[in-house]
Design a protein around this motif. Sequence first.
Motif, short mmCIF file in Angstrom:
data_model
loop_
_atom_site.label_atom_id
_atom_site.label_comp_id
_atom_site.label_asym_id
_atom_site.label_seq_id
_atom_site.Cartn_x
_atom_site.Cartn_y
_atom_site.Cartn_z
N ASP A 12 -2.60 6.18 -1.74
CA ASP A 12 -3.82 6.88 -2.13
C ASP A 12 -4.82 5.90 -2.76
OD1 ASP A 12 -2.87 9.23 -1.19
OD2 ASP A 12 -2.59 10.19 -3.14
N GLU A 13 -4.33 4.93 -3.51
CA GLU A 13 -5.23 3.95 -4.12
C GLU A 13 -5.98 3.17 -3.04
OE1 GLU A 13 -3.39 1.09 -6.62
OE2 GLU A 13 -5.29 0.06 -7.07
N GLN A 14 -5.25 2.79 -1.98
CA GLN A 14 -5.90 2.06 -0.89
C GLN A 14 -6.92 2.94 -0.17
OE1 GLN A 14 -2.20 0.98 1.01
NE2 GLN A 14 -2.53 -1.19 0.57
N LEU A 15 -6.59 4.23 0.00
CA LEU A 15 -7.53 5.14 0.65
C LEU A 15 -8.78 5.34 -0.20
CD1 LEU A 15 -5.10 7.83 2.13
CD2 LEU A 15 -6.21 5.93 3.32
N VAL A 16 -8.60 5.44 -1.51
CA VAL A 16 -9.76 5.56 -2.40
C VAL A 16 -10.62 4.30 -2.32
CG1 VAL A 16 -10.50 5.72 -4.81
CG2 VAL A 16 -8.68 7.20 -3.97
N ALA A 17 -9.97 3.13 -2.30
CA ALA A 17 -10.72 1.88 -2.16
C ALA A 17 -11.45 1.84 -0.82
CB ALA A 17 -9.77 0.68 -2.27
N TYR A 18 -10.83 2.36 0.22
CA TYR A 18 -11.47 2.46 1.55
C TYR A 18 -12.72 3.32 1.47
CZ TYR A 18 -11.85 3.82 6.52
OH TYR A 18 -12.29 4.07 7.79
N LEU A 19 -12.62 4.48 0.80
CA LEU A 19 -13.77 5.37 0.66
C LEU A 19 -14.87 4.75 -0.19
CD1 LEU A 19 -11.83 8.72 0.10
CD2 LEU A 19 -13.20 8.14 2.10
N ASP A 24 -11.81 -5.54 2.18
CA ASP A 24 -12.39 -6.52 3.10
C ASP A 24 -12.26 -6.00 4.54
OD1 ASP A 24 -9.78 -7.10 4.07
OD2 ASP A 24 -9.51 -8.65 2.54
N SER A 25 -12.85 -6.70 5.47
CA SER A 25 -12.92 -6.21 6.84
C SER A 25 -11.54 -6.08 7.48
CB SER A 25 -13.80 -7.14 7.70
OG SER A 25 -13.29 -8.46 7.67
N GLU A 26 -10.63 -7.00 7.17
CA GLU A 26 -9.28 -6.94 7.74
C GLU A 26 -8.53 -5.70 7.23
OE1 GLU A 26 -5.12 -9.55 7.88
OE2 GLU A 26 -6.98 -10.43 7.08
N GLN A 27 -8.64 -5.41 5.92
CA GLN A 27 -7.97 -4.24 5.37
C GLN A 27 -8.56 -2.96 5.94
OE1 GLN A 27 -8.83 -5.37 1.28
NE2 GLN A 27 -6.65 -5.65 0.86
N ARG A 28 -9.87 -2.91 6.09
CA ARG A 28 -10.51 -1.73 6.66
C ARG A 28 -10.07 -1.51 8.10
NH1 ARG A 28 -14.27 0.86 3.88
NH2 ARG A 28 -14.93 1.96 5.76
N THR A 29 -9.95 -2.60 8.84
CA THR A 29 -9.52 -2.48 10.25
C THR A 29 -8.12 -1.90 10.34
OG1 THR A 29 -10.92 -4.35 10.89
CG2 THR A 29 -9.10 -3.77 12.36
N ALA A 34 -4.71 2.92 11.44
CA ALA A 34 -3.70 3.88 10.98
C ALA A 34 -4.24 5.31 11.04
CB ALA A 34 -3.27 3.53 9.56
N ILE A 35 -5.52 5.49 10.72
CA ILE A 35 -6.14 6.82 10.75
C ILE A 35 -6.18 7.36 12.17
CG2 ILE A 35 -8.32 8.07 10.41
CD1 ILE A 35 -8.80 6.15 8.00
N LEU A 36 -6.49 6.48 13.13
CA LEU A 36 -6.55 6.91 14.53
C LEU A 36 -5.18 7.33 15.04
CD1 LEU A 36 -8.98 4.25 16.03
CD2 LEU A 36 -9.45 6.68 15.68
N GLU A 37 -4.12 6.68 14.55
CA GLU A 37 -2.77 6.95 15.05
C GLU A 37 -2.10 8.11 14.35
OE1 GLU A 37 -0.57 3.36 14.68
OE2 GLU A 37 -1.77 2.26 16.15
N ASP A 38 -2.54 8.46 13.14
CA ASP A 38 -1.81 9.44 12.33
C ASP A 38 -2.74 10.55 11.86
OD1 ASP A 38 -0.32 10.88 10.52
OD2 ASP A 38 0.67 9.13 9.68
N PRO A 39 -2.71 11.74 12.49
CA PRO A 39 -3.57 12.85 12.07
C PRO A 39 -3.34 13.26 10.61
CG PRO A 39 -2.56 13.30 14.21
CD PRO A 39 -1.90 12.09 13.66
N THR A 40 -2.10 13.12 10.13
CA THR A 40 -1.80 13.49 8.74
C THR A 40 -2.54 12.58 7.77
OG1 THR A 40 0.39 14.24 9.40
CG2 THR A 40 0.05 13.81 7.06
#
Length: 258
Positions: A12-19, A24-29, A34-40
């Motif tokens: 969740d911390e990584q997702l909050v940082a994403y939002l 960095d660009s590598e982490q966002r990629t 992962a979002i494209l592969e996992d609907p959950t």
Amino acid sequence: MNDHARPTFPSDEQLVAYLDDQLDSEQRTRIDAAILEDPTLNLRLQWLARSSLPFKEAYDELGRQAPVDRLQSMLDTLPSPERPAMNRRWFLAAAAGLVVSSVVADRLFLGWQLSQQKNNWRALVAEYMSLYVPQTLDHLPTDEAAQRVQLRTIDARLGLNLVPAQLALPRSEFKRAQILEYDGVAIAQITYLDPAHGPMALCVTRSNSGSRHFAQERRYGMNIVYWADMQHAWMLIGHNPVAELEDMAKLLRGRLSA
């Protein structure tokens, strides 16, 4: 793909940082993939993005209870460029680090929200259900064998004895049964797909507050009919008209109490 190559599930911390655009660009990629592969995971990200959590009040509460002098002294030991900015990602990490000082992060986040809502589990379920669209459910298999396996998981956690025939509803298709959990409290969610009104769910949790007749409310643009027996609280939620939901609730209650 072997186990060493399998990507780890973002926290969740990584997702909050994403939002918050703190990666960095590598982490966002990696998270994009992962979002494209996992609907959950995509659903979890939407929940975090749309969350109505009171961050300002949470910061205020942290300020009142945290060992401020100790925390400040820790920060002062860091070189200025390395001191974290006061964003949500820093707040998550700081709150987690203060657990050893008896400042529990749960109290500041969903636990804080739950106490403010007077343990209103229906509000939490409604916020989760507000993210559902027909495409969330329409790809799921509907064979009875899978449903029975899913219901056994619910039975084990909530002391029920459910079978698919009890849960069948006119027109709406039984799609999935699963256990959710918040703060150690198990909530069963049995989801349906209504061809006219979209996702709908029957949800249940343990309750010792006694039997209650049907009541109605509206949350997040959805109608809710709820009731209770001596051991469980139930709710039926969807975009269906209230009268239609209540007719289905009466049908379900009759079967479940037989």
